[in-house]
Design an enzyme around this catalytic site. Structure first.
Site, PDB file in Angstrom:
ATOM      1  N   HIS A 148       9.398   0.610   1.577  1.00 51.72           N
ATOM      2  CA  HIS A 148      10.484   1.511   1.214  1.00 51.72           C
ATOM      3  C   HIS A 148      10.204   2.204  -0.116  1.00 51.72           C
ATOM      4  O   HIS A 148      10.334   3.426  -0.242  1.00 51.72           O
ATOM      5  CB  HIS A 148      11.790   0.727   1.142  1.00 51.72           C
ATOM      6  CG  HIS A 148      12.968   1.573   0.823  1.00 51.72           C
ATOM      7  ND1 HIS A 148      13.601   2.331   1.783  1.00 51.72           N
ATOM      8  CD2 HIS A 148      13.603   1.816  -0.331  1.00 51.72           C
ATOM      9  CE1 HIS A 148      14.586   2.992   1.227  1.00 51.72           C
ATOM     10  NE2 HIS A 148      14.614   2.713  -0.065  1.00 51.72           N
TER      11      HIS A 148
ATOM     12  N   GLU B 166       7.773   1.315   7.724  1.00 49.86           N
ATOM     13  CA  GLU B 166       9.052   0.777   7.270  1.00 49.86           C
ATOM     14  C   GLU B 166       9.988   0.530   8.454  1.00 49.86           C
ATOM     15  O   GLU B 166      10.664  -0.499   8.521  1.00 49.86           O
ATOM     16  CB  GLU B 166       9.684   1.760   6.276  1.00 49.86           C
ATOM     17  CG  GLU B 166      10.927   1.219   5.606  1.00 49.86           C
ATOM     18  CD  GLU B 166      11.707   2.309   4.890  1.00 49.86           C
ATOM     19  OE1 GLU B 166      11.097   3.329   4.518  1.00 49.86           O
ATOM     20  OE2 GLU B 166      12.918   2.142   4.721  1.00 49.86           O
TER      21      GLU B 166
ATOM     22  N   ASN C 151     -21.920 -13.196   3.444  1.00 52.55           N
ATOM     23  CA  ASN C 151     -23.077 -14.030   3.730  1.00 52.55           C
ATOM     24  C   ASN C 151     -22.654 -15.391   4.244  1.00 52.55           C
ATOM     25  O   ASN C 151     -23.193 -15.900   5.214  1.00 52.55           O
ATOM     26  CB  ASN C 151     -23.909 -14.238   2.458  1.00 52.55           C
ATOM     27  CG  ASN C 151     -25.005 -13.210   2.357  1.00 52.55           C
ATOM     28  OD1 ASN C 151     -25.259 -12.473   3.310  1.00 52.55           O
ATOM     29  ND2 ASN C 151     -25.649 -13.153   1.213  1.00 52.55           N
TER      30      ASN C 151
END
Lengths: 695, 120
Positions: free
Chosen positions: A46, A68, A418
């Site tokens: 908002h 929203e 990794n």
């Protein structure tokens, strides 16, 4: 009105909101019923929507509006946070981030049709549902106007009762601001200020901190103890600007206790001086209890200020200069000074040092800023690779220099990739090995001495020695006939070599052309070190050791060819005077034998291109270590230790091999700071190949 | 009789905009000041009913000017004008005695509402 001057603030805040959305969505994913997470997300979306609109970023505002809307449905329970909903939200937030970047850069905006369609589809689903259930669910119609309630704990009731005896009356005041109110928190503050003039506020919902952070929509409620009547309270608030509506309700403590301690029990409530039509619904909504803290006005005054980093850097630089002139003063011969002066100087030294640390602290930020992106990242990687991973984060409050924080992110991302790609086994394999199905990946940070240690640990399979050997042979890093099994140390050494990557296929997760050598380069560029410890079948731990700050370091000053040079003290192991007999020549390389160790000797004068030193009977040698490799630097003379302020040269001169920067000494002379890493590296590589002459 | 307003802002553009809005809505702009010092001396000279006060200004900032004016007249009705992101300053101004605040970019209705509420 042109909003462009607010762009920087907007960008910073918008990024914070997106980060928050990501964090909260993770919370929601682990617990689909987490209402607090949903409310936080709704508020973040908002606010972001409002900000974007003010800036005139219509696309951003529109797209945020879609998010929203979906969040609102989740919040009011008309949609459930299933896996597919959460995944859609994740991709929507990614798109939002992308859209934000493009908007800020004023580049062409991305096409969001696909993700918008997905969002709409989800919103639609609920609408269908709603039309089916329309009849029985009619009382939920007014949900959009959610009213804030406030509950009193036992402690508050005590206060209220005590206050009543003193003649105070308790009121609940619900205030709604006008829709477009700017600086809502300050407006809330004016309400508090006005009410504190006629009474005492003991509670608010949302709590003061959230009001201060503007984490509220348009409404807030508070409990006021006052001797005035309800009309006066109401008038007091109404005289403030930008107030759409005020409701003042007297609190009945006795019935409140009997009715789950709600301040607004459905019966026995007295609506005072009510004008708005919504008044009747007041007590019904907002079923979930929200945490409410007691409030003191002091809480409202900002405890933080935002300062441009440039200004901070300016301050640090000035303090650097101060440290230098302090050193200059301290160099005055002690016997020329009176005792008073000496005492004053000691004082000056102490204060300067403290000032220096205080200033450095200003630049320190918690590593949380970097760590915060990993829960999301790990989740995505884990999902992509089909592995179950539990991410642990330890020590996220550990502080380090903000310039380091900015640069440590990429290497960490690579290390984590990794670990997930190479280290952690598939779930099936882990089960077969008798390991817990869920792998552990731990990111931790802590202080040790003058350093910050950051570790990436996984309980995976460790370095794969056979594969590393094979790849090294393919890449020409090992001779084709290399027969022995690699030791762990050799493997670690190999993975740091440029151009090494064990991954044949470029996967989505790892192997994007950045290898461990890139990680190492970045970390060493920050005057840090990387170490890898690994045990087959048990796991791998990569340790990054960084200095606390880059701005001021302790250095050993040496002279060479009439010039003064500075060597970062953390790399210096010892100084010694070598006699000629200690110096040997191996493969035309001068070396020094020190306690059964053979160290290559680097003639600094020559390495820097000034021609060879005239070796006398004895040589001043400084033993320097860089990533486990030692070498002896031959210098003319050693001056001593000093704190120096690093000034970069690269802006002016570009990168120069062997020199990492410059500093101004106490006497005003300029000294170059030696880059021991590149000096040693250049040398030891040539020793390893046994072929380059020591000219 | 129309209430008198003293406008304080260091940019002529903002003074012009405010004057325009204020004059059109039944208030009388009695004077303008381009910095805090001028605002204080004009307040003493003109005795306006209301003051609009910018925060960031040369010579003397708005907050100091508010303090000075309140010292001279505890009942002065001052409305502080801020830009976004100046929250701490607005709070300081309110604590110093400002009656209300406006956030730029200004909304004409908000300006008038604030003037009315402050003068009532």
């Amino acid at each position: 009105m042109d909003a462009s001057e607010f762009k920087d603030v907007f960008a910073a805040e918008a990024h914070e909101y997106i980060q928050a959305l990501n964090q909260d969505l993770l919370r929601l994913e682990s617990n689909p019923n987490d209402r607090a997470a949903l409310n936080d997300m709704f508020r973040a979306a908002h606010s972001l929507k409002g900000m974007s609109g003010t800036m005139g970023y219509q696309e951003l505002a529109d797209f945020t509006h879609q998010i929203e809307s979906l969040l609102d449905l989740l919040r009011i329970g008309e949609l459930t946070a299933t896996e597919s909903v959460v995944n859609t939200m994740f991709s929507a937030i990614d798109s939002l981030q992308n859209l934000l970047e493009k908007t800020l850069l004023e580049e062409e905006l991305p096409d969001l049709e696909e993700v918008t369609a997905e969002l709409r589809h989800l919103i639609q689903q609920r609408n269908n549902l709603e039309s089916n259930l329309h009849q029985q669910d009619s009382k939920e119609q007014s949900t959009m106007e959610a009213q804030i309630d406030i509950e009193l704990e036992d402690f508050d009731l005590e206060v209220v009762r005590a206050a009543k005896k003193e003649g105070y009356l308790p009121y609940k005041v619900v205030v709604r601001l006008l829709p477009k109110t700017l600086m809502k928190s300050v407006r809330a503050y004016t309400v508090f200020q006005a009410l504190e003039n006629i009474g005492t506020i003991i509670k608010s919902n949302p709590p003061a901190q959230e009001l201060e952070d503007e984490k509220f929509d348009q409404e807030f409620a508070l409990v006021l103890l006052t001797k005035r009547d309800a009309d006066t309270v109401k008038n007091t608030v109404e005289r403030i600007s930008e107030i759409e509506h005020v409701a003042v309700l007297s609190i009945q403590t006795e019935s409140a206790e009997s009715e789950r301690r709600s301040v607004l029990p459905r019966t026995g409530e007295q609506v005072v001086n009510e004008t708005a039509a919504t008044a009747q619904d007041l007590p019904v909504k907002q079923k979930q209890s929200s945490s409410v803290t007691s409030f003191s006005r002091g809480a409202f005054v900002d405890r933080y200020i935002r300062v441009e980093t440039e200004r901070l850097d300016g301050l640090i630089n000035l303090i650097g200069e101060l440290v230098i002139s302090k050193t200059q003063v301290m160099e005055i011969e002690a016997d020329q000074l009176t005792d008073n002066t000496k005492n004053a100087l000691v004082q000056l030294e102490r204060i300067t040092t403290e000032l220096q640390y205080a200033a450095m602290k200003l630049r320190m930020v918690p590593i949380k800023q970097v760590f915060d992106r990993f829960p999301r990242l790990v989740r995505d990687f884990a999902q992509a690779s089909g592995k179950e991973i539990n991410l642990e984060i330890v020590g996220e409050d550990t502080e380090l220099d903000r310039s380091l924080v900015n640069q440590i992110g990429d290497p960490l991302v690579h290390l984590v990739r990794n670990s997930i790609d190479h280290g952690i086994e598939t779930t099936e394999k882990r089960k077969a090995l008798g390991k817990p199905a869920q792998a552990t990946l731990r990111l931790s940070a802590f202080h040790e001495g003058g350093h910050v240690i950051v570790q990436v640990y996984d309980d995976g399979q460790g370095l794969e020695l056979d594969r590393i050997k094979q790849t090294a042979i393919e890449k020409g890093l090992l001779p084709a006939n290399f027969a022995n099994d690699l030791t762990m140390e050799q493997a670690v050494e190999l993975i740091f070599r440029p151009g090494f990557s064990t991954n044949e296929a470029v996967t989505d997760v790892s192997g994007r052309g950045v290898g461990m050598d890139a990680v190492k380069n970045i970390v060493e560029g920050l005057s840090g070190q990387v170490e890898v410890e690994s045990e087959t079948g048990q796991g791998t731990c990569v340790t990054i050791k960084l200095p606390l700050t880059l701005a001021i370091i302790k250095a050993l000053l040496v002279t060479c060819g009439g010039q003064v040079y500075a060597l970062p003290i953390q790399s210096v192991r010892e100084n010694l005077l070598a006699v000629e007999s200690q110096i040997k020549t191996i493969s035309q390389q001068k070396v020094i034998v020190l306690r059964d160790e053979i160290l290559p000797l680097i003639d600094l004068n020559e390495a820097l291109g000034f021609g060879q030193l005239d070796y006398g009977d004895t040589l001043s040698v400084i033993v320097v270590e860089s990533q486990g490799e030692k070498a002896g630097f031959v210098v003319d003379d050693i001056i001593g230790q000093q704190e120096i302020v690093i000034k970069s040269l690269s802006d002016i001169l570009g990168d120069i091999r062997g020199i990492s920067g410059a500093t101004v000494l106490g006497n005003g002379e300029v000294a170059l700071i030696l880059d021991h890493n590149s000096l040693i590296k250049g040398r030891s590589e040539s020793i390893g190949q046994d072929s380059i002459n020591y000219r | 009789m129309a209430k008198t307003v003293l406008i304080t802002d260091d940019t002529a553009f903002m003074r012009m905009t405010l004057r325009n809005v204020i004059q059109k809505n039944g208030f009388h702009v009695i004077g303008e000041a381009a910095d805090g010092e001028e605002a204080v001396s004009k307040y003493k000279e003109l005795q306006p009913d209301l003051v609009t006060m910018d925060i960031t200004m040369p010579k003397m900032d708005g907050i100091t000017a508010i303090k000075e004016i309140i010292k001279y007249d505890a009942n002065a009705k001052i409305i502080v004008c801020s830009a976004m992101g100046q929250k701490p300053m607005v709070i300081e101004a309110l604590n110093a005695g400002a009656r209300d605040f406006l956030v730029k970019p200004f909304d004409a209705q908000r300006v008038i509402e604030a003037l009315h509420k402050a003068s009532s």
